[in-house]
Write an enzyme that holds these catalytic residues in place. Structure first.
Site, short mmCIF file in Angstrom:
data_model
loop_
_atom_site.label_atom_id
_atom_site.label_comp_id
_atom_site.label_asym_id
_atom_site.label_seq_id
_atom_site.Cartn_x
_atom_site.Cartn_y
_atom_site.Cartn_z
N GLU A 123 0.86 -1.18 0.00
CA GLU A 123 0.00 0.00 0.00
C GLU A 123 0.90 1.23 0.00
OE1 GLU A 123 -2.71 -0.31 3.29
OE2 GLU A 123 -3.76 -1.99 2.40
N HIS A 244 -8.51 9.57 3.50
CA HIS A 244 -8.18 8.48 2.57
C HIS A 244 -8.41 9.02 1.17
CE1 HIS A 244 -7.92 4.67 0.53
NE2 HIS A 244 -7.51 4.12 1.67
N ARG A 293 -0.39 8.68 1.65
CA ARG A 293 -1.75 9.05 1.27
C ARG A 293 -2.08 10.53 1.44
NH1 ARG A 293 -4.94 4.99 5.26
NH2 ARG A 293 -4.09 3.55 3.73
N HIS A 352 -10.62 9.67 7.32
CA HIS A 352 -10.38 8.23 7.46
C HIS A 352 -9.80 7.85 8.82
CE1 HIS A 352 -9.50 4.17 6.14
NE2 HIS A 352 -8.18 4.34 6.29
N ARG A 387 -0.32 8.60 9.52
CA ARG A 387 -0.14 7.15 9.74
C ARG A 387 0.18 6.42 8.43
NH1 ARG A 387 -3.73 2.82 8.97
NH2 ARG A 387 -5.23 4.39 8.31
C1 SIN Z 1 -6.90 0.75 2.75
O1 SIN Z 1 -7.18 -0.43 2.61
O2 SIN Z 1 -6.62 1.49 1.82
C2 SIN Z 1 -6.90 1.34 4.14
C3 SIN Z 1 -5.83 0.76 4.93
C4 SIN Z 1 -5.52 1.63 6.11
O3 SIN Z 1 -6.15 2.65 6.32
O4 SIN Z 1 -4.57 1.32 6.81
#
Ligand code: SIN
Length: 542
Positions: A123, A244, A293, A352, A387
């Protein structure tokens, strides 16, 4: 300062009260039971209603070949943009792998690769594949299932559902010795009651409902952080609200919880395009669509502005077996008539995750003796200004276990409550929508002195909407009000941009602001804030 509540009609006692039934609360409760202490687990809705079950991406842990806690540490520090507490990060990444193995031993089943190893994906902000997932994109649901099964097998954990915790009880020494709570149900535990305990653990999850659009469920009204503020505890880093980048855009004016489109899609090849069909992240960051993000969310907001659009698009058309790998997302898309194999997915940012919260040390102590906080409710400093993806379930596992060990290792006294010097404070539920709109407009992804002052002005006006009618909605709204004020105050104070806090009028990071803002609420309702070095120690008030 306390929520106005009727006099308690019943009393109960346990060694420890844990408030919240997500990964952090359940892990803490189970680990406390390993030491034979009794636990009362209180949850505002049904036991499986919190944020954990909505987590898609997964749990980050250095378990893959060639990975190491120090590489995980490095990525966490980069995402945290200079404000991580190094000791907290080291605890998170080094104790993480063992915490995940313990979760597996407790029954959680993660997806496997063709060779039978745990499948690890990527991610934003991770330089390695280190995200465990379950049921494709239903990781939180599996973690929740496994922990709930373990809790229901343990007769030493009493669960009270549909119970909103109102305030802490304190002894004459100022130590927290229990809570008042309101049970909305039937039976002997109905109405307002008092629970005495040697320790109170706040694990109430997030506060996403402070904003009009969020990935968080309706129960995420930040009750634990608001309670801690009323109890006189320190709250830090609350200006760092993570948006997010990719939430499914379901139409103009949509409110409340929005379907998440996991970053794991971009981790596995999907990419963002604007309304003109242009890929835009490659020009912004070396990790392109997998940049941390905050950077992606900010750029999406900019692209939406440039192209005068309510959203951008995620192109996942090249991804194989979409519906098997991402069944939850596939179902959400289908519900609005999008087939990810053929159509672009409309996405926009939404609130988020709160990187800040109740300031704690490495064992979960808040600044008030007897009061602990864990998971999204806490600010261990591990997330800094932003985070890293999938570090949150991990934080709940690691620090939940540490709190349990701390409680077990110290023979905590059961003190008796005394009347508190405080005034009642309760706001009408009718202000909730306006509060959320003011926060989204003035204290969202992009902020400025003018927008934050406007938001604070609105909040000041809304404070006039007092009510004498105690109800869950009024209590939650009052909590949202306190949190909104804390966020807007800190965001105004921080005159720079860093991590998930972006100030249009101070677009650069400043070394002078390599500091943490901590806020407190006095019993007369007045606020104070202090600015400290990032790695400074917490003073616990006894
Ligand atoms: C996601 O699946 O994009 C969210 C994961 C997260 O917020 O840690």
């Amino acid at each position: 300062m306390r929520l106005r509540a009727p006099l308690p009609g019943w009393r109960a006692q346990a060694d420890v009260v844990v408030i919240g039934s997500g990964v952090a609360g359940l892990t803490t409760a189970l680990q406390i039971r390993a030491h034979n202490l009794s636990v009362l687990l209180v949850t505002k809705s049904s036991i499986d209603a919190g944020s954990t079950k909505w987590a898609q991406g997964g749990i980050a842990a250095a378990l893959g070949p060639g990975d190491s806690p120090s590489q995980h540490e490095e990525d966490t520090l980069v995402a945290g943009a200079g404000l991580c507490d190094l000791a907290a990060v080291k605890v998170l990444v080094s104790e993480g792998p063992e915490a995940v193995r313990k979760l597996i031993a407790r029954g959680a089943v993660f997806d496997k690769s063709e060779t039978g190893e745990i499948a690890l994906t990527r991610e934003g902000g991770h330089l390695r594949n280190r995200i465990l997932h379950a049921g494709g994109d239903a990781t939180g649901a599996e973690v929740s299932r496994a922990l709930l099964a373990a809790v229901s097998d343990d007769l030493g954990i009493e669960v009270i559902e549909h119970a909103l915790v109102l305030d802490v009880l304190k002894s004459s020494s100022g130590r927290v010795c229990g809570v008042t709570l309101h049970v909305i149900g039937e039976g002997s535990r109905d109405g307002v009651g008092e629970v005495l305990a040697k320790a109170v653990v706040l694990a109430t999850g997030g506060l996403g409902q402070v904003y009009s659009q969020t990935t968080n469920p309706s129960v995420s009204t930040g009750d634990g952080v608001a309670l801690a503020l009323r109890a006189g505890a320190e709250v830090s880093d609350v200006e760092f609200i993570q948006f997010h980048p990719t939430v499914l855009y379901i139409g103009e004016g949509s409110k409340g919880q929005q379907p998440l489109i996991s970053e794991a899609l971009r981790g596995e090849g999907a990419f963002l395009v604007n309304n003109r069909g242009e890929r835009f992240m490659r020009d912004v960051h070396k990790l392109a669509d997998l940049a941390p993000r905050d950077i992606v969310a900010k750029e999406i907001s900019r692209q939406m502005e440039i192209t005068q659009s309510q959203h951008v698009w995620l192109d996942a058309r090249g991804m194989k077996e979409f519906s098997e790998r991402f069944p939850t997302i596939y179902a959400s898309c289908k519900e609005i008539g999008i087939d990810p194999a053929n159509d672009l997915i409309p996405v926009s940012p939404a609130s988020h995750y709160a990187s800040g919260g109740v300031r704690t040390d490495l064992n979960g102590h808040s600044s008030v003796a007897g009061l602990y906080a864990v998971g999204e409710t806490a600010c261990t400093g591990a997330h800094g200004a932003n985070r890293l993806a999938s570090n949150s379930l991990l934080e709940g596992l690691v620090f939940g276990a540490r709190i349990a060990e701390d409680i077990a290792a110290n023979q905590l006294p059961q003190e008796q409550p005394v009347a508190q010097d405080s005034y009642d404070f309760l706001l009408s539920p009718s202000i909730r929508g306006e509060l959320q709109r003011a926060m989204s407009k003035g204290a969202g992804v992009v902020r400025s002195e003018a927008s934050l002052k406007e938001t604070l002005k609105t909040l000041e006006r809304l404070k006039g909407a007092a009510t004498i009618y105690a109800s869950v909605d009024a209590w939650e709204t009052t909590n949202l009000y306190l949190l909104a004020t804390a966020i807007a105050r800190s965001a105004l104070e921080r005159r720079e941009s860093r991590g998930s806090h972006y100030r249009q009028d101070y677009p650069e990071s400043s070394n002078a602001w390599l500091k943490r803002i901590t806020q407190k609420l006095a019993s007369d309702g007045s606020w104070s804030s202090t600015i400290t070095e990032v790695n400074s120690d917490l003073t616990i008030v006894k």
